[in-house]
Design an enzyme around this catalytic site. Structure first.
Site, PDB file in Angstrom:
ATOM      1  N   HIS A  84      11.887  -3.738  -4.146  1.00  0.00           N
ATOM      2  CA  HIS A  84      10.980  -4.548  -3.330  1.00  0.00           C
ATOM      3  C   HIS A  84      10.801  -5.953  -3.902  1.00  0.00           C
ATOM      4  O   HIS A  84      10.328  -6.848  -3.205  1.00  0.00           O
ATOM      5  CB  HIS A  84       9.643  -3.830  -3.072  1.00  0.00           C
ATOM      6  CG  HIS A  84       8.663  -3.839  -4.198  1.00  0.00           C
ATOM      7  ND1 HIS A  84       8.491  -2.784  -5.053  1.00  0.00           N
ATOM      8  CD2 HIS A  84       7.766  -4.768  -4.589  1.00  0.00           C
ATOM      9  CE1 HIS A  84       7.535  -3.059  -5.925  1.00  0.00           C
ATOM     10  NE2 HIS A  84       7.072  -4.265  -5.666  1.00  0.00           N
ATOM     11  N   ASP A 220      13.172   2.598  -6.457  1.00  0.00           N
ATOM     12  CA  ASP A 220      12.806   1.194  -6.259  1.00  0.00           C
ATOM     13  C   ASP A 220      13.397   0.269  -7.332  1.00  0.00           C
ATOM     14  O   ASP A 220      12.693  -0.220  -8.209  1.00  0.00           O
ATOM     15  CB  ASP A 220      11.262   1.104  -6.249  1.00  0.00           C
ATOM     16  CG  ASP A 220      10.764  -0.183  -5.621  1.00  0.00           C
ATOM     17  OD1 ASP A 220      11.577  -1.124  -5.468  1.00  0.00           O
ATOM     18  OD2 ASP A 220       9.575  -0.260  -5.289  1.00  0.00           O
ATOM     19  N   SER A 652       5.261  -5.142 -11.029  1.00  0.00           N
ATOM     20  CA  SER A 652       6.415  -4.518 -10.389  1.00  0.00           C
ATOM     21  C   SER A 652       7.672  -4.979 -11.081  1.00  0.00           C
ATOM     22  O   SER A 652       7.850  -6.172 -11.325  1.00  0.00           O
ATOM     23  CB  SER A 652       6.481  -4.909  -8.925  1.00  0.00           C
ATOM     24  OG  SER A 652       5.750  -3.995  -8.188  1.00  0.00           O
TER      25      SER A 652
END
Ligand code: ARG
Ligand code: GLU
Length: 717
Positions: A84, A220, A652
């Site tokens: 992402h 991810d 992230s």
């Protein structure tokens, strides 16, 4: 003997369950955290993590694209981050013919790695406490505005001096609400190429449905590479550039993890507000969040229906939908967590004790602080709510935002002092922007969103908060917003690529008139003016007042609890968070095991639900158990795990490291109950979610056959 064993076991259990809070400054680890970290299982030293005189782990960690973290995993500049985090780049390289979002992308050689104009990464070279120099000339009696003027002047001078004669970039950021200041000197690389990305049904498996949720099965991750010039220095994209050879890269551990193992995260957490008064928490959780949740929910319903109905729309809107949904769902979790875990009451209990102490402490200088501060927040929350309606409502309509980007051009055309060449530069920029905008724009969707948001925000009661043209049009269309939208979207040129292209093709200064005649333009300008002329000064005045009160309150809290170790709120600077690999019991009857497996992906599989489609190749690997060296001791592929590392947005892509500083996972989320940790961390409740590095390598090697990448890495087995 037995007793001491038992009590030490109990102590350990207590320690384990309470671990995790804090995002610590790497420069202070030695002083504040090293002992504790080592007692919990860290085998290396604080010096191995952060050192400016020799290579240390910090040299392998980067701020990725200004909002995520990434880490180096080879001596050839290979970078891992989240899927992402690379999403925009993957999307930009995607089309119906080359749909990398859906099918994944794997460069077979260096030559196939794809450049990404606009993407940059930054490494920290050094940081330094510059509080004294920054506050030179500041006095206690100054207004916040005066203070800021001096601070900003001092900062500029220090920053300039810090990078003299180098290619580095420097900035200073406030810590502890402006009680301390640190200087950061960074090296920025701008040639960062896309190397690989799994298909979305791995990289985004579970999609927005599973986002913020445990159990989780999202692969991810994405892979990039940093390029440098022949001298190994940063350079803009050029064919001549070569893979960057870093000072340090992370080794990867395939040894596997156990519950209770020590782990730490090194990365760039964005924003937390842990030290606010209860009224502020109330404002976020019970006033601001519900408004934004409602408005975003409406946008999402419209976008999702369109994405489900059409493939091209899915490509065009998936990135937008993901970012709208991410905040929407997070705020739902945050407000829920604040209520369920009585965060406001906990703050109030603390405030009572604080107020008692403040009666007499420090000569009574904090005596009325909390009352003043609480009242200020109560005032502020009314303005902030109105502003949230405007910002998450009309100003979120794509037509309004896009059209407003022509405002500078119009103003410049009408200003004889602005030269033709300035205008030409602007035209070129707008031409490029039109390409990107219309590539991902669907007029029908936007028109529906306009109708929905305008009709929600603009009522008889609130119409006074909106500009004149809004009142006029609402009356003209007899409060029929769909009718207004249909007329507006039919007439304006800004929903039509051809019309915009024609306008810009042979643009003359006098063409500004054509823009000014467009209703969408006038509407956009008036709405933005409302925000800029009316809300901004009010919000600025409040934020001056609130910042100054928070600075004092922060200092007072530190004085009140002299033995407590305070960590500064996140502010997108490099931090270390540490805790254990561990699951938890977030609610009565709910037990989160600390890891998930490929079995869970197969169980979630549903060919009819986009988020749960499983790639045939992955299924085949599962059926034949073709796992190579990536299986855990139980013979399964572990996909994700939970840990008690204090994280937030920006973390992230952050590496999750074991006691030896080897890479065991890539952080990508928190459990839903944990999202409250941006306002209050609860060690029982808060868990971050990481991708197991073995699943990442399994996908690269076994699924994608990109063994050349695994061969570059240093693997510890
Ligand atoms: N919740 C994670 C974060 O805050 C992941 C977001 C991206 N994924 C998604 N399904 N929208 O950024
Ligand atoms: N997904 C988040 C990010 O993009 C990290 C999760 C969190 O907020 O903790 O940074």
């Amino acid at each position: 003997m037995k007793k001491t064993f038992l009590s030490s076991l109990l102590l350990l259990a207590l320690f384990v369950s309470k671990a995790g809070e804090g995002m610590w400054l790497p420069i202070l680890l030695k002083q504040l955290n090293e002992k504790e970290m080592q007692s919990m299982g860290l085998k290396i030293t604080a010096d191995d993590i952060y050192n400016i005189n020799k290579s240390s782990l910090k040299d392998a960690i980067m701020l990725f694209g200004g909002g995520c973290t990434g880490e180096l995993v080879s001596d050839q500049g290979l970078v891992l981050t989240n899927h992402h985090c690379g999403y925009d780049q993957i999307q930009k390289h995607s089309s119906l013919e080359h749909d990398y979002l859906t099918n994944g992308f794997w460069a077979q050689s260096l030559a196939e790695e794809l450049p990404n104009p606009g993407l940059s990464v930054e490494f920290l070279i050094r940081m330094e406490d510059v509080t004294q120099k920054v506050l030179e000339g500041v006095t206690a009696s100054m207004s916040q505005a005066e203070r800021e003027k001096i601070v900003s002047k001092n900062c500029k001078a220090i920053e300039k001096q810090a990078i003299e004669g180098s290619h580095y970039k420097a900035y200073i950021k406030p810590f502890y609400s402006g009680n301390q200041y640190y200087l950061f000197v960074n090296e920025v690389f701008t040639d960062v190429r896309l190397v690989g990305a799994p298909p979305s049904n791995i990289g985004k498996f579970g999609g927005d449905t599973d986002n913020w949720v445990w159990p989780r099965h999202t692969g991810d991750f994405s892979v990039f590479r940093i390029y440098a010039n022949k001298d190994n220095k940063p350079a803009d994209y050029s064919k001549e550039n070569v893979p960057y050879q870093p000072k340090k890269y992370l080794k990867i551990s395939l040894k596997g993890i156990q519950e209770g193992d020590f782990s730490f995260i090194f990365g760039y957490p964005g924003t937390t507000r842990e030290y606010l008064p209860s009224q502020a928490v109330n404002m976020y959780a019970n006033e601001r969040n519900p408004i934004a949740i409602d408005l975003r929910g409406k946008r999402l319903d419209i976008i999702k229906a369109a994405m489900d109905a059409d493939k091209l729309t899915r490509i065009q809107y998936s990135s937008k939908a993901a970012s709208i949904s991410n905040g929407w769902k997070k705020w739902i979790g945050e407000s829920m967590g604040i209520e369920r875990f009585h965060a406001i009451e906990k703050k109030q209990t603390f405030e009572k004790q604080f107020s008692q102490w403040a009666q007499t402490a420090s000569g009574g200088k904090y005596q009325n602080l909390l009352e003043t501060y609480g009242n200020a927040y109560n005032e502020y929350s009314k303005v902030y709510s109105d502003f949230t309606y405007l910002a998450e409502g009309p100003l979120s309509v794509e037509l309004i935002r896009y059209t407003y980007s022509f405002d500078r051009l119009v103003k410049n055309c009408n200003d004889p002092k602005v030269s033709d060449s300035t205008i030409r530069v602007q035209i070129n920029r707008l031409k490029a922007a039109a390409e990107t905008f219309f590539q991902n724009y669907d007029r029908t969707i936007d028109q529906k969103i306009f109708t929905s948001l305008f009709s929600t925000c603009i009522t008889e009661k609130t119409i006074g908060n909106y500009p004149e043209l809004v009142s006029k049009m609402v009356k003209k269309h007899h409060w029929d917003f769909a009718n207004w939208a249909a007329t507006l979207y039919g007439k304006t040129m800004f929903t039509d690529k051809q019309k915009v292209t024609n306008l810009l093709a042979n643009f003359k200064r006098s063409d500004a008139k054509k823009i000014e005649k467009d209703e969408a333009y006038t509407l956009a300008v008036q709405l933005y003016q409302k925000a800029i002329d009316e809300f901004s000064p009010k919000l600025d005045a409040f934020s001056d007042q609130l910042d100054s009160l928070q600075r004092i309150y922060m200092a007072a809290q530190m004085e009140f609890q002299p033995d407590k170790r305070f960590y500064p709120d996140a502010n997108l600077t490099l931090r270390v968070a540490y805790g254990f690999i561990q699951g938890n019991q977030p609610a009565d009857g709910v037990d989160y095991k600390y890891y998930t497996t490929l079995e869970g992906i197969m169980a979630k599989e549903n060919p009819d639900i986009y988020d749960y489609v499983v790639e045939p190749k992955l299924k085949q690997l599962f059926q034949t158990k073709d796992y190579g060296r990536y299986a855990a001791k139980d013979g399964k592929i572990h996909v994700a795990f939970l840990a008690s590392n204090h994280t937030t947005g920006g973390n992230s892509g952050s590496p999750v490291l074991d006691g030896n500083g080897n890479l065991i996972g890539i952080n990508f989320d928190r459990t839903w109950e944990s999202t409250m940790s941006d306002l209050m961390y609860d060690p029982e409740i808060c868990r971050n979610i990481a991708l197991d590095i073995r699943y990442c390598l399994f996908v690269i090697d076994k699924f994608a056959g990109a063994k050349r990448l695994v061969d570059e890495m240093t693997i510890v087995e």
